[in-house]
Motif scaffolding. Structure first.
Motif, PDB file in Angstrom:
ATOM      1  N   ALA A 146     -12.199  13.566  82.472  1.00  0.00           N
ATOM      2  CA  ALA A 146     -12.612  12.352  81.677  1.00  0.00           C
ATOM      3  C   ALA A 146     -11.990  12.465  80.347  1.00  0.00           C
ATOM      4  O   ALA A 146     -11.579  11.493  79.780  1.00  0.00           O
ATOM      5  CB  ALA A 146     -14.012  12.327  81.704  1.00  0.00           C
ATOM      6  N   SER A 147     -11.970  13.471  79.442  1.00  0.00           N
ATOM      7  CA  SER A 147     -11.145  13.742  78.308  1.00  0.00           C
ATOM      8  C   SER A 147      -9.657  13.380  78.109  1.00  0.00           C
ATOM      9  O   SER A 147      -9.528  12.838  77.455  1.00  0.00           O
ATOM     10  CB  SER A 147     -11.440  15.266  77.619  1.00  0.00           C
ATOM     11  OG  SER A 147     -10.938  15.441  76.246  1.00  0.00           O
ATOM     12  N   ALA A 148      -9.135  13.996  79.080  1.00  0.00           N
ATOM     13  CA  ALA A 148      -7.621  13.630  79.424  1.00  0.00           C
ATOM     14  C   ALA A 148      -7.375  12.264  79.597  1.00  0.00           C
ATOM     15  O   ALA A 148      -6.333  11.746  79.037  1.00  0.00           O
ATOM     16  CB  ALA A 148      -7.063  14.633  80.367  1.00  0.00           C
ATOM     17  N   THR A 149      -8.281  11.774  80.391  1.00  0.00           N
ATOM     18  CA  THR A 149      -7.899  10.184  80.507  1.00  0.00           C
ATOM     19  C   THR A 149      -8.418   9.384  79.493  1.00  0.00           C
ATOM     20  O   THR A 149      -7.433   8.329  79.176  1.00  0.00           O
ATOM     21  CB  THR A 149      -9.098   9.849  81.788  1.00  0.00           C
ATOM     22  OG1 THR A 149      -8.782  10.576  83.100  1.00  0.00           O
ATOM     23  CG2 THR A 149      -8.905   8.390  82.145  1.00  0.00           C
ATOM     24  N   SER A 150      -9.127   9.809  78.607  1.00  0.00           N
ATOM     25  CA  SER A 150      -9.441   9.078  77.404  1.00  0.00           C
ATOM     26  C   SER A 150      -8.217   9.050  76.461  1.00  0.00           C
ATOM     27  O   SER A 150      -7.779   8.382  75.700  1.00  0.00           O
ATOM     28  CB  SER A 150     -10.486   9.587  76.826  1.00  0.00           C
ATOM     29  OG  SER A 150     -10.843   8.890  75.438  1.00  0.00           O
ATOM     30  N   GLU A 151      -7.796  10.472  76.623  1.00  0.00           N
ATOM     31  CA  GLU A 151      -6.423  10.753  75.476  1.00  0.00           C
ATOM     32  C   GLU A 151      -5.301   9.881  76.114  1.00  0.00           C
ATOM     33  O   GLU A 151      -4.664   9.433  75.242  1.00  0.00           O
ATOM     34  CB  GLU A 151      -6.337  12.080  75.738  1.00  0.00           C
ATOM     35  CG  GLU A 151      -5.039  12.521  74.672  1.00  0.00           C
ATOM     36  CD  GLU A 151      -4.849  14.112  74.891  1.00  0.00           C
ATOM     37  OE1 GLU A 151      -3.704  14.483  74.625  1.00  0.00           O
ATOM     38  OE2 GLU A 151      -5.520  15.009  75.406  1.00  0.00           O
ATOM     39  N   ARG A 152      -5.041   9.945  77.445  1.00  0.00           N
ATOM     40  CA  ARG A 152      -4.013   9.115  78.003  1.00  0.00           C
ATOM     41  C   ARG A 152      -4.124   7.512  77.719  1.00  0.00           C
ATOM     42  O   ARG A 152      -3.432   6.962  77.162  1.00  0.00           O
ATOM     43  CB  ARG A 152      -4.029   9.160  79.478  1.00  0.00           C
ATOM     44  CG  ARG A 152      -2.917   8.455  80.218  1.00  0.00           C
ATOM     45  CD  ARG A 152      -3.321   8.319  81.562  1.00  0.00           C
ATOM     46  NE  ARG A 152      -4.419   7.425  82.032  1.00  0.00           N
ATOM     47  CZ  ARG A 152      -5.030   7.019  82.853  1.00  0.00           C
ATOM     48  NH1 ARG A 152      -4.730   7.731  83.958  1.00  0.00           N
ATOM     49  NH2 ARG A 152      -6.316   6.256  82.806  1.00  0.00           N
TER      50      ARG A 152
END
Length: 246
Positions: A146-152
């Motif tokens: 979820a955190s990486a998706t938000s960053e992406r």
């Protein structure tokens, strides 16, 4: 092909813009977070599979525990009935003696079954721990994803904004160029890795980075200013400027 020198110079502006857009597109597809997301997805898939296996093992041992409980309870119930009959003293002496022998046998059987039940309970407890650990690992990976998706998404939104800003003047540049020159440029750009036009700088084609030989330089010097030239090596449109070294 003929094109005014000014149009040829504007073609360099278009190429610069297109090269920037190409770089932005490459950044879009090569964000470090994309590789991290792919790795996390693999880890999440493996962790999910492990959790399913752990839950299946937990279910199996719970079924085994329920059966073990039922077996013990069955013996206890039988012993309780025999003890009640024995305490009541009903029946012949032979019957009462048989009840006493059966109670001894049932006690041994109950002890064996309770030992089996204890082993199953220990395995059930361990299965619960494994499921809890696996569930925690899956939850942790979900948080990371979820955190990486938000960053992406934030990075892609930023790049999209840059693309919009950089690409805004492109149509105006396109409208200024002759159709045949633009068509050749677009064809070459598609065939040549995104670079359809290059500057002749210090007698070197900046498209292929090769120096133009003396014979070709002589031909370039003799060419009319509105002649659209091509690099003899890479065949890109070659644009002359005051920095060409002619």
């Amino acid at each position: 092909m003929k094109a005014e020198p000014r149009a040829q110079l504007r073609l360099l502006d278009l190429q610069k813009l297109d090269s920037t857009l190409q770089q932005l597109e490459r950044q879009r597809t090569h964000l470090p977070v994309l590789a991290r997301l792919a790795e996390l997805a693999q880890q999440r898939s493996a962790a999910g599979d492990y959790l399913v296996r752990a839950q299946t093992a937990q279910s199996d041992v719970q079924w085994e525990l329920a059966k073990s409980d039922a077996d013990v309870q069955l013996v206890r119930d039988r012993a309780a009935r025999d003890q009640a009959r024995l305490d009541a003293g009903t029946g012949s002496a032979k019957d009462l003696q048989a009840l006493q022998h059966e109670l001894v046998s049932l006690a041994r059987r109950q002890a064996d079954l309770e030992e089996i039940e204890l082993d199953v309970m220990e395995r059930a407890e361990r299965a619960d721990e494994i499921v809890a650990e696996a569930s925690g690992a899956v939850a942790a990976l979900d948080e990371q994803i979820a955190s990486a998706t938000s960053e992406r998404d934030q990075a892609l939104a930023g790049l999209s904004a840059q693309v919009s800003e950089v690409g805004a003047p492109r149509q105006q540049l396109v409208d200024e160029l002759p159709g045949d020159l633009l068509g050749l440029y677009e064809k070459l750009r598609a065939d040549k890795g995104g670079v359809g036009a290059a500057m002749l700088h210090a007698r070197r084609c900046l498209g292929c980075q090769l120096e133009v030989n003396a014979a070709d330089l002589t031909a370039i010097r003799a060419a009319a200013a509105d002649e659209v030239l091509r690099c003899e090596e890479c065949r890109r449109i070659l644009i002359r400027t005051p920095e060409s070294g002619l």
